[in-house]
Enzyme design. Structure first.
Site, PDB file in Angstrom:
ATOM      1  N   GLU A   1       0.821  -1.209   0.000  1.00  0.00           N
ATOM      2  CA  GLU A   1       0.000   0.000   0.000  1.00  0.00           C
ATOM      3  C   GLU A   1       0.860   1.266   0.000  1.00  0.00           C
ATOM      4  O   GLU A   1       0.487   2.288   0.571  1.00  0.00           O
ATOM      5  CB  GLU A   1      -0.958  -0.003   1.207  1.00  0.00           C
ATOM      6  CG  GLU A   1      -1.938  -1.162   1.168  1.00  0.00           C
ATOM      7  CD  GLU A   1      -2.877  -1.191   2.357  1.00  0.00           C
ATOM      8  OE1 GLU A   1      -2.624  -0.470   3.340  1.00  0.00           O
ATOM      9  OE2 GLU A   1      -3.865  -1.952   2.315  1.00  0.00           O
TER      10      GLU A   1
ATOM     11  N   GLU B   1      -6.164  -7.704  -1.578  1.00  0.00           N
ATOM     12  CA  GLU B   1      -6.517  -7.946  -0.187  1.00  0.00           C
ATOM     13  C   GLU B   1      -8.031  -7.859  -0.013  1.00  0.00           C
ATOM     14  O   GLU B   1      -8.622  -6.802  -0.193  1.00  0.00           O
ATOM     15  CB  GLU B   1      -5.901  -6.898   0.751  1.00  0.00           C
ATOM     16  CG  GLU B   1      -4.410  -6.927   0.868  1.00  0.00           C
ATOM     17  CD  GLU B   1      -3.897  -5.911   1.883  1.00  0.00           C
ATOM     18  OE1 GLU B   1      -2.684  -5.661   1.884  1.00  0.00           O
ATOM     19  OE2 GLU B   1      -4.700  -5.371   2.671  1.00  0.00           O
TER      20      GLU B   1
END
Length: 873
Positions: free
Chosen positions: A376, A465
């Protein structure tokens, strides 16, 4: 520590640390050596002149913690106060929403320590690369090796390269054996590239579910004139080509292996153990569990480890593609509260040194699929540019599979740092999530199962995810928590009618994730089965939800294979401690029911129900057309009757396609029951062999599962026959479980499962319930004296479905050191578990496990209709 070692003339000794955290000092016979900073780098100390000639040596090692261990704010959070991000170290150690902080930040020697003895010339980090032409008929093995001459004279050497493949048992076939003359100047390190070795039609390495994981053994040795063999090295190697691009149709990252598209269904991996008590045995169980779930990829998350060679070894063996991130995560590198340092670690040169060393350590593994800059987050610009440059693709790997690139036109690919795998700057960039890093992954909480199939559930082609619940069985709670932690949540009704779960403080500490999401209008999925009475009842109902939740997630994604999605990775597959969220098996290695829901959904050939449309679909992820197949659909009510039955005509499913076949219209029938069971079987019309079996428990719209509570009283008879093979401490058990209640409808397709194999698809022991091939492998040859056979019958005269059967293995006497009253033997590998049988149906389940010395195992069975554990072996 005392070391006893004696060197002969011209030998050199090195003391090797594969990893420490974070820096250190080595004291050997009064001499001090420094281990520089950095958690992900190898250290090799030349101790030749320090060792005592009598072989008696004294060694002491002092390890210092990371420079910035940080503090944990009272509210906790992702990476604590983020100070650890200033060092080149694991970032989870300050705590996360799934992990308690590690108090000593894992300071110490956390990986292998070894002593190596070599002659004058040492082999360093060989690089193996395969290239392909003519549609994979022609292949070359490229090899570059560094050679270091530690002597004061020029070494005239013979470099020997041998490639072998195992034919059967311990019999190996020598594919190549070549010798090359090399001269290494005194005190120098040279890079030597071997002329490419030619292979015609090599046996290829395939991911799990696509074919066999064929591996060759490459051995390199160096002989020095006047000395003999100076050093040797060996590594298993797989011939395969990995490509990935952004798919034009979906916008998702598209992976190809050996020219074949791979629909990615995998999981996010944190690390095996939070305290880094890493072992080859635990790695083997962990990776085999992932293969058992029919996963084909594992993502090594950036806040965890640059994983170890043993991890990759088992990924090679079991066919798990690996997405490896470097130690960067946005929570600690640019955001958070307080806002963290956006420029990554303070020492960028140290980061790159560790990154390059990690690449050299892991690059020869066929399972390694891609490098990713961080989680991220993208690395700071200078690090990102350096990684892009160092990991740029060689021309052979930047072209389509069948494009000819003449070897003499470009640098040998094995001279690159890697050159064979794509580098992507971050986990949500370039074909992952929305591709722009805008936090479009997730969600991470319980969902309405039907929502996974809806058009608007997730917009983008590849979700890196998506997470949900992960409650373990009650035995794990009792084994890991004091009695105060055995209290189940309080169910608090909100003004809008939705339920909020309030867990006890110990569950909160262990990061419990609830089975209700009032903010997202998701009713409590456990209460759908009725108010839980105690811990055992709560955990059993949680397993029902786990199974449904993860099967629906993966079936929903697979339903849109290639039309909307290219892949999905579940957050997360396991916990590195005794956490209570996002896992398919707990830290003690006992599987949740979600494990088997996942295993079912991930079958390479699969029949499923679209929970949104009620259409029955057939999934074919293989490269071969399915023909001469049919689907048997049967609905069973709580009285054991079969009010709905249908068999389709012969159908055909093209390769790598999902085809909608028929509507399951039982819910539309006038007399449809509020709760019912659905059994789907995909079978070969010619011999009735089952290719896929899928069992659902369902309720009509607006209803719930509370009628199943009364169904617990139904006593359905079972007959269980077992056969055991004992080899040393390893038990291999084949169990036949038979629902002997009288069937109201005799099924056409019995549970005789067919093994599917062809040139690019070899599913032996990959596809769920292919028990015949597994048993054949277990029980080859005649039975020994240790072979045990047993038949057990349970009581009961009721007709009905034997619902949610669960096998477990226990010690007949208490194992020393076991916490509380937990007698489970773990890990156990099951071919299936948490399964159900309709009247007249049989299931074969295979178990494999090891027992501690002096312990006799007992296999027990329990289930929704079987409240007390029944010893079946």
């Amino acid at each position: 520590m005392s070391l006893y070692w004696t060197l002969s003339g011209n030998q050199h000794a090195s003391l090797n640390f594969r990893a420490i955290n974070y820096s250190g000092e080595v004291y050997l016979n009064g001499h001090k050596e420094i281990l520089p900073k950095g958690m992900f780098r190898r250290h090799s100390l030349d101790v030749t002149d320090i060792l005592h000639p009598d072989g008696k040596n004294l060694l002491a090692v002092l390890i210092y913690p990371p420079d910035h261990p940080g503090k944990i704010p009272p509210e906790g959070g992702q990476g604590g106060d983020h100070e650890i991000g200033k060092d080149v170290a694991t970032q989870y150690v300050e705590g996360w929403d799934w992990m308690a902080p590690i108090r000593d930040r894992n300071t110490g020697i956390w990986d292998e320590v070894s002593i190596s003895i070599t002659g004058p010339v040492k082999i360093i980090d060989p690089h193996l690369v395969s290239s392909f032409f003519d549609g994979f008929k022609r292949a070359y093995l490229h090899t570059t090796v560094e050679l270091e001459n530690e002597s004061s004279w020029a070494a005239e050497c013979s470099l020997n390269l041998q490639v072998t493949t195992e034919v059967e048992g311990n019999i190996c076939l020598i594919e190549h054996h070549q010798t090359y003359a090399v001269s290494v100047p005194p005190g120098k390190v040279i890079q030597y590239t071997v002329p490419p070795l030619f292979f015609y039609k090599p046996v290829l390495w395939w991911p799990n579910g696509m074919g066999k994981q064929s591996l060759y053994n490459v051995e390199i040795s160096i002989d020095v004139k006047g000395f003999g063999e100076s050093d040797s090295w060996n590594h298993q190697f797989g011939f395969r080509k990995i490509e990935n691009t952004i798919d034009e149709a979906t916008g998702g990252r598209l992976f190809k292996v050996n020219g074949e598209r791979v629909f990615i269904r995998g999981g996010n991996w944190i690390l095996s153990d939070g305290l880094l008590r890493l072992s080859e045995k635990r790695y083997m169980s962990d990776i085999k569990f992932h293969a058992d779930m029919n996963f084909n990829m594992i993502r090594c998350w950036g806040g965890g480890l640059s994983e170890r060679p043993e991890f990759y070894h088992f990924c090679d063996l079991y066919g798990l593609l690996v997405w490896q991130e470097f130690c960067i995560t946005g929570d600690v590198d640019g955001r958070g509260d307080p806002v963290s340092n956006p420029n990554g670690p303070l020492d960028h040169d140290l980061f790159m040194l560790c990154a390059r060393d990690t690449v050299k350590l892991l690059r020869n593994h066929p399972s390694l699929a891609l490098w990713v800059g961080g989680n991220e987050q993208t690395p700071p610009p200078d690090i990102n540019n350096a990684l892009k440059n160092d990991l740029k693709l060689h021309p052979l790997f930047g072209k389509p599979t069948n494009t000819e690139v003449h070897l003499q036109e470009s640098t040998d690919p094995s001279q690159y740092l890697d050159g064979t795998r794509v580098y992507i700057q971050g986990s949500m960039w370039d074909g992952f999530a929305n591709g722009k890093g805008d936090f479009t992954d997730g969600p991470y909480t319980i969902q309405n199962p039907a929502d996974f199939f809806k058009d608007d559930f997730y917009k983008y082609g590849f979700n890196p995810e998506v997470g949900s619940v992960g409650m373990p069985v009650a035995a794990t709670i009792r084994a890991t928590m004091p009695p105060e932690g055995w209290k189940i949540p309080v169910f608090s009704k909100q003004p809008d009618g939705y339920i909020k779960e309030i867990p006890n403080p110990i569950w909160e500490y262990h990061k419990y994730i609830p089975y209700a999401e009032p903010e997202k209008k998701v009713h409590d999925q456990i209460l759908l089965y009725g108010q839980p009475k105690n811990l055992d009842d709560f955990c059993e109902k949680a397993q029902l939800v786990n199974y449904i939740q993860y099967r629906a997630l993966l079936e929903g994604w697979t339903s849109r294979m290639w039309t909307k999605f290219t892949g999905v990775l579940i957050w997360k597959t396991q916990n590195p401690w005794t956490g209570l969220r996002g896992q398919f098996y707990d830290h003690l290695h006992d599987q949740t029911a979600g494990f088997y829901g996942c295993r079912s959904a991930n079958e390479p050939i699969h029949v499923q129900l679209n929970l949104s449309t009620n259409l029955i679909e057939v999934v074919n992820t293989t490269a071969k057309e399915l023909s001469d197949i049919a689907i048997e659909v049967s609905v069973w009510d709580l009285e054991g009757m079969c009010p709905y039955y249908k068999v389709t005509e012969k159908i055909t499913v093209p390769p790598k396609k999902v085809v909608q076949i028929i509507e399951m219209n039982y819910p539309k029938m006038k007399n449809a029951k509020p709760v019912y069971f659905l059994l789907l079987k995909l079978f070969k019309s010619s011999n009735k062999a089952v290719l896929s079996r899928n069992f659902y428990w369902l309720h009509l719209p607006g209803c719930d599962y509370k009628l199943l509570e009364a169904y617990r009283k139904r006593k359905v008879p079972l007959k269980i026959s077992s056969q055991v093979l004992i080899t040393g401490s390893t038990y291999k058990i084949r169990m036949h479980v038979y629902n002997t209640s009288k069937e109201s409808k005799k099924l056409i397709a019995l549970n005789n499962y067919e093994t599917v194999e062809n040139e690019t698809v070899g599913f032996e022991d990959q596809t769920r319930n292919q028990c015949g091939s597994l048993f054949k492998r277990f029980f080859t040859g005649s039975c020994s004296d240790n072979d045990v056979k047993k038949v057990v019958e349970t009581g009961g005269t009721d007709i009905g479905v034997a619902f949610f059967l669960h096998l477990s293995v226990h010690a007949a006497k208490k194992v020393e050191g076991t916490m509380g009253e937990d007698t489970r033997i773990l890990p156990v590998h099951y071919s299936d578990n948490y399964f159900s049988l309709v009247p007249g149906e049989k299931m074969t389940v295979n178990l494999t496990f090891e027992v501690p010395q002096g312990v006799t195992p007992r296999v027990t069975l329990d289930g929704w209709n079987y409240h007390e554990k029944q010893f079946v072996l």
